[in-house]
Design a protein around this motif. Structure first.
Motif, short mmCIF file in Angstrom:
data_model
loop_
_atom_site.label_atom_id
_atom_site.label_comp_id
_atom_site.label_asym_id
_atom_site.label_seq_id
_atom_site.Cartn_x
_atom_site.Cartn_y
_atom_site.Cartn_z
N ASP A 185 82.12 19.53 -14.48
CA ASP A 185 82.50 19.33 -13.07
C ASP A 185 81.57 19.10 -12.19
OD1 ASP A 185 81.67 21.78 -13.09
OD2 ASP A 185 83.37 22.61 -11.94
N GLU A 186 80.27 19.22 -12.80
CA GLU A 186 78.84 19.02 -12.03
C GLU A 186 78.42 17.72 -12.34
OE1 GLU A 186 76.51 21.17 -10.37
OE2 GLU A 186 78.32 22.36 -10.10
N GLY A 236 69.24 8.85 -17.46
CA GLY A 236 68.53 9.21 -16.40
C GLY A 236 67.13 9.91 -16.99
N LEU A 237 67.35 10.91 -17.81
CA LEU A 237 66.22 11.54 -18.13
C LEU A 237 65.30 10.84 -19.34
CD1 LEU A 237 67.58 14.81 -19.33
CD2 LEU A 237 65.95 14.60 -17.50
N SER A 238 65.61 9.74 -20.21
CA SER A 238 65.11 8.91 -20.71
C SER A 238 64.45 7.91 -19.57
CB SER A 238 66.19 7.92 -21.66
OG SER A 238 65.65 6.99 -22.30
N GLU A 269 76.62 26.75 -14.12
CA GLU A 269 76.58 25.09 -13.93
C GLU A 269 75.81 24.76 -14.95
OE1 GLU A 269 77.21 27.05 -9.91
OE2 GLU A 269 75.55 27.54 -11.65
N ILE A 270 74.92 25.33 -15.90
CA ILE A 270 73.96 24.79 -16.82
C ILE A 270 73.74 25.91 -18.01
CG2 ILE A 270 71.87 25.23 -15.53
CD1 ILE A 270 70.79 22.66 -17.12
N TRP A 276 71.33 15.66 -11.60
CA TRP A 276 70.83 16.53 -12.59
C TRP A 276 69.47 16.07 -13.45
CZ3 TRP A 276 71.43 21.65 -13.36
CH2 TRP A 276 72.39 22.26 -12.71
N ALA A 277 69.66 14.75 -13.62
CA ALA A 277 68.42 14.25 -14.17
C ALA A 277 67.19 14.50 -13.56
CB ALA A 277 68.72 12.54 -14.64
N GLY A 278 67.26 13.99 -12.22
CA GLY A 278 66.30 14.09 -11.41
C GLY A 278 65.65 15.67 -11.36
#
Length: 269
Positions: free
Chosen positions: A229-230, A67-69, A167-168, A240-242
């Motif tokens: 789990d996220e 997604g990031l790519s 979470e991160i 998460w990518a967004g």
């Protein structure tokens, strides 16, 4: 053990996606796959449940990295076989390069390996993975493209009985040009518990890929860990990518203005 796998079964153990992307990042995913090509699908002594578990890969990490790519038009280099065969985020001389114990699970087929078997596995994926990252970065340097190196991982909510509340987590060492602004922006959202060198730190021996391709080249760099789990569904991975894409882009923009990403590129001796 690995000297004569069936033809083609281990071909293409490394993949490069969006190789010609002109965005400001090179994304890497060291633990993208839980594939066990023959003969490793049976000779390691790993159960089917263990092949799907976190010990074999970083679930969800590849979806976020992709997604990031895509959103940031940047290359992604990823592995295509399980880290239980060999861990591409470890130095070649590390004892846990080919783990015989992962958390509490013994990997019997990784014990007492011959030098030939270790060399086979290094040549199968570890060396091609890092050579691919070098090649992508060097091509970008020749084109004068601003470049920061970011790796995407996931971690378990509980490790050896200890709960992990974040979470991160953002992992960094000497270079904090990406970590500091992204941590500040994530904390500013007020919605997440953000780890700063948690649940891992470079001192835990998990920073090889980023140190080699980022810090040693004096490029902005960052290791991102998302609790698995996220990111159990494509929708969560996309979320998460967004969320991360604009924060990374903003931080990279500041590095570009400071000429960190274009004047860099020469590896340390």
């Amino acid at each position: 053990m690995g000297a004569s796998p069936p033809n083609g079964e281990t071909a293409g153990a490394v993949a490069i996606e969006n190789a010609d992307g002109t965005g400001p990042f090179v994304f890497v995913c060291d633990h993208a796959s839980n594939y066990f090509p023959p003969p490793y699908d049976h000779c390691l002594g790993v159960t089917e449940a263990e092949k799907s578990a976190h010990i074999s890969w970083d679930p969800g990490a590849l979806g976020v990295a992709r997604g990031l790519s895509e959103q940031l038009d940047s290359p992604l280099i990823r592995t295509r076989i399980s880290r239980l065969i060999i861990d591409c985020n470890r130095e070649e001389d590390r004892a846990d390069l080919i783990p015989s114990l992962s958390e509490t699970v013994e990997i019997e087929g990784n014990r007492n390996l011959s030098d030939d078997e270790k060399s086979f596995r290094l040549d199968l994926v570890h060396r091609p993975f890092h050579a691919s990252i070098d090649g992508v970065i060097e091509k970008r340097m020749e084109r004068g493209l601003p470049t920061a190196v970011v790796s995407i991982h996931s971690f378990t909510p509980i490790y050896k009985g200890q709960s992990r509340p974040w979470e991160i987590g953002l992992i960094s060492d000497r270079d904090r040009s990406l970590a500091d602004p992204v941590i500040a922006d994530l904390n500013g959202l007020g919605a997440y518990s953000v780890g700063d060198n948690e649940p891992y730190a470079p001192s835990d021996g998990v920073y090889y890929t980023i140190r080699r391709h980022g810090e040693n080249r004096h490029l902005p760099c960052l290791m991102i860990e998302i609790r698995n789990d996220e990111i159990t569904t494509p929708e969560q991975e996309a979320h998460w990518a967004g969320l991360l894409a604009p924060l990374l882009e903003k931080a990279a923009g500041a590095c570009t203005r400071n000429s960190r990403m274009t004047a860099a590129g020469g590896a340390d001796a």
